[in-house]
Scaffold this active site. Structure first.
Site, short mmCIF file in Angstrom:
data_model
loop_
_atom_site.label_atom_id
_atom_site.label_comp_id
_atom_site.label_asym_id
_atom_site.label_seq_id
_atom_site.Cartn_x
_atom_site.Cartn_y
_atom_site.Cartn_z
N ASP A 11 0.83 -1.22 0.00
CA ASP A 11 0.00 0.00 0.00
C ASP A 11 0.86 1.26 0.00
O ASP A 11 0.43 2.31 0.48
CB ASP A 11 -0.93 0.01 1.23
CG ASP A 11 -0.17 -0.06 2.54
OD1 ASP A 11 1.05 -0.34 2.52
OD2 ASP A 11 -0.80 0.17 3.59
N LYS B 160 4.33 1.52 16.08
CA LYS B 160 3.22 2.33 16.59
C LYS B 160 3.40 2.75 18.05
O LYS B 160 2.70 2.28 18.94
CB LYS B 160 1.89 1.57 16.42
CG LYS B 160 1.72 0.91 15.06
CD LYS B 160 0.71 1.60 14.17
CE LYS B 160 0.92 1.27 12.70
NZ LYS B 160 0.70 -0.10 12.26
N ASP C 25 1.91 6.40 2.32
CA ASP C 25 1.13 5.21 2.67
C ASP C 25 -0.31 5.49 2.29
O ASP C 25 -0.90 6.47 2.75
CB ASP C 25 1.25 4.94 4.17
CG ASP C 25 0.41 3.74 4.61
OD1 ASP C 25 -0.74 3.61 4.15
OD2 ASP C 25 0.88 2.94 5.43
N1 GDD Z 1 -0.55 -11.34 3.10
C1 GDD Z 1 -0.73 -10.57 4.16
N2 GDD Z 1 -1.21 -11.13 5.31
N3 GDD Z 1 -0.42 -9.26 4.08
C2 GDD Z 1 -0.62 -8.49 5.19
C3 GDD Z 1 -1.12 -9.00 6.40
C4 GDD Z 1 -1.43 -10.41 6.45
O1 GDD Z 1 -1.89 -10.95 7.46
N4 GDD Z 1 -1.21 -7.98 7.30
C5 GDD Z 1 -0.79 -6.86 6.65
N5 GDD Z 1 -0.44 -7.17 5.37
C6 GDD Z 1 0.06 -6.25 4.35
C7 GDD Z 1 -0.91 -5.10 4.06
O2 GDD Z 1 -1.74 -5.41 2.94
C8 GDD Z 1 0.03 -3.95 3.72
O3 GDD Z 1 0.38 -3.98 2.34
C9 GDD Z 1 1.28 -4.27 4.53
O4 GDD Z 1 1.22 -5.65 4.87
C10 GDD Z 1 1.38 -3.42 5.81
O5 GDD Z 1 0.18 -3.57 6.55
P1 GDD Z 1 -0.67 -2.30 7.02
O6 GDD Z 1 -1.87 -2.83 7.71
O7 GDD Z 1 -0.85 -1.33 5.92
O8 GDD Z 1 0.31 -1.70 8.14
P2 GDD Z 1 0.56 -0.19 8.56
O9 GDD Z 1 0.46 0.74 7.41
O10 GDD Z 1 -0.30 0.09 9.74
O11 GDD Z 1 2.10 -0.26 9.07
C11 GDD Z 1 3.08 -0.82 8.25
O12 GDD Z 1 3.50 0.08 7.24
C12 GDD Z 1 4.11 1.29 7.74
C13 GDD Z 1 4.49 2.13 6.53
O13 GDD Z 1 3.36 2.46 5.82
C14 GDD Z 1 4.28 -1.20 9.14
O14 GDD Z 1 5.17 -1.95 8.36
C15 GDD Z 1 4.95 0.05 9.72
O15 GDD Z 1 6.12 -0.33 10.43
C16 GDD Z 1 5.33 1.00 8.60
O16 GDD Z 1 5.89 2.21 9.15
MG MG Z 2 -0.21 0.65 5.46
#
Ligand code: GDD
Ligand code: MG
Length: 366
Positions: free
Chosen positions: A117, A168, A229
């Site tokens: 994303d 977080k 993001d």
């Molecule tokens: N296949 C799969 N299975 N993908 C997953 C799963 C899962 O269970 N959980 C999350 N993802 C994928 C999401 O689709 C996304 O592309 C990515 O992993 C990160 O998940 P998000 O839910 O978007 O996390 P976030 O945005 O709160 O935090 C993450 O991204 C940040 C940067 O945008 C973390 O990696 C943070 O450390 C980081 O700063």
């Molecule tokens: Mg994200």
């Protein structure tokens, strides 16, 4: 299959729980919502390909069945794509481990991993180069943000080596840096194999802190390239406009970058004004005198005469009535907003909802 050291494989994480876009775009998972005219994921795939990546495994869970019919074996993008679907979401680390059997890399080979994303101008080859030069176990793309609380905080020492990973942060004391995890990594293949299989694992909350505690070498590469993001609808609209404007680089934008992108079969009145990276999707119609700025109008939507739309998402097949004002609004697929309404500041209209003409006005009563 053979694999040269100059073309690492990649894993793209596109699963997890539903997103905030979900009620607004019904059965379309976020990576498939069009940004600058093509499913968002296309931009990430095309950028990886341009950096020399040939084999990509998509780790999916939520609404997985829509990816493969669209992208197929990836050959249209010059890629070899594979799909792995989790029965239950396995978390970021679990998802990575779950696709390990599809990799051809040897234990010391670098494997790229991308959150699905993120829209970024990251120099992917530079990240791989940093990883090799530092002789790291894992390397992370880091970016600086004003408010890091929604992200993973990643402080580094003077050489760029990661000293902690705080996902977080909850308290002010935990906010030790403005450097965050930008969601692109290089893992040595052997590190992937060391993640526990068959249970949910968070790479951010378990794998990274565990590796650091065990003395592994995690290297950070901070840069100031474009980074966003797309976790909220507002960010999604911004990202799409930045792709069209050319601020966010992607080889997959159909057509030249500029103030607007009008897809082939769209019908835009000559005196309608489209600015700020606005996209008008296939079969959509924008009627005379309408103004659309920095917005995404998805396929088949209709913007009636004199409507004024800014920084908004108009879902597929939705209808925006004459003279209606949208600013920072998200209109779900096939919703109808009648004439002479005013929706601002985060208004969300659910799919297929009907708002009669002259129903909503926004006023600060000043
Ligand atoms: N296949 C799969 N299975 N993908 C997953 C799963 C899962 O269970 N959980 C999350 N993802 C994928 C999401 O689709 C996304 O592309 C990515 O992993 C990160 O998940 P998000 O839910 O978007 O996390 P976030 O945005 O709160 O935090 C993450 O991204 C940040 C940067 O945008 C973390 O990696 C943070 O450390 C980081 O700063
Ligand atoms: Mg994200």
């Amino acid at each position: 299959m053979t694999k040269t050291s100059s073309s690492p494989e990649a894993i793209l994480l596109v699963g997890g729980k539903g997103t905030r876009l979900r009620p607004l775009t019904m059965n379309t998972p976020k990576p498939m919502v069009p940004a600058a005219g093509v499913p968002f994921l296309t931009h990430q795939l095309a950028r990886a390909r341009a950096a020399g990546v040939e084999h990509i495994v998509l780790a999916t869970s939520y609404l997985a069945e829509v990816f493969e019919p669209y992208f197929g074996d990836g050959s249209a993008l010059g890629l070899h794509l594979e799909y792995v679907t989790e029965e239950e979401p396995l978390g970021t680390g679990g998802a990575i481990r779950n696709v390990a059997s599809r990799l051809h890399s040897g234990p010391d080979d670098p494997v790229l991993i991308f959150n699905g994303d993120i829209l970024t101008g990251l120099d992917i080859e530079a990240l791989v180069h940093t990883h090799r030069t530092a002789n790291a176990d894992v390397s992370l793309h880091l970016t600086r943000v004003e408010d890091p609380r929604a992200f993973g905080l990643v402080p580094t020492d003077a050489t760029g080596r990661v000293t902690a990973f705080l996902e977080k942060p909850q308290t002010p004391e935990e906010i030790v840096t403005d450097q965050i995890n930008a969601g692109a990594y290089v893992f040595n293949r052997s590190v992937i194999d060391s993640i526990p299989a068959d249970r949910p694992v968070s790479v951010e909350r378990e794998t990274f802190p565990g590796l650091l505690a065990a003395g592994a070498h995690l290297q950070g590469m901070v840069d100031s390239t474009y980074w966003l993001d797309l976790g909220t609808p507002q960010a999604f609209v911004r990202g799409s406009a930045d792709l069209v404007l050319g601020r966010a680089p992607s080889p997959a934008v159909p057509g030249r970058c500029g103030d607007r992108l009008v897809l082939d079969t769209a019908d835009v009145a000559p005196d309608a004004k489209l600015t700020g990276g606005t996209v008008v999707g296939a079969g959509a119609r924008v009627e005379p005198g309408a103004r659309v700025d920095g917005s995404t109008v998805l396929d088949g939507a209709v913007v009636e005469a004199g409507a004024q739309i800014r920084d908004s998402l108009v879902g597929a097949g939705a209808r925006i009535g004459a003279r209606t004002v949208l600013d920072g609004a998200v209109i779900g697929d096939r919703a109808h907003v009648g004439a002479d309404n005013e929706l601002r500041a985060g208004a969300r209209i659910w799919c297929e909802a009907r708002i009669p003409a002259g129903t909503i006005r926004f006023s600060s009563d000043q």
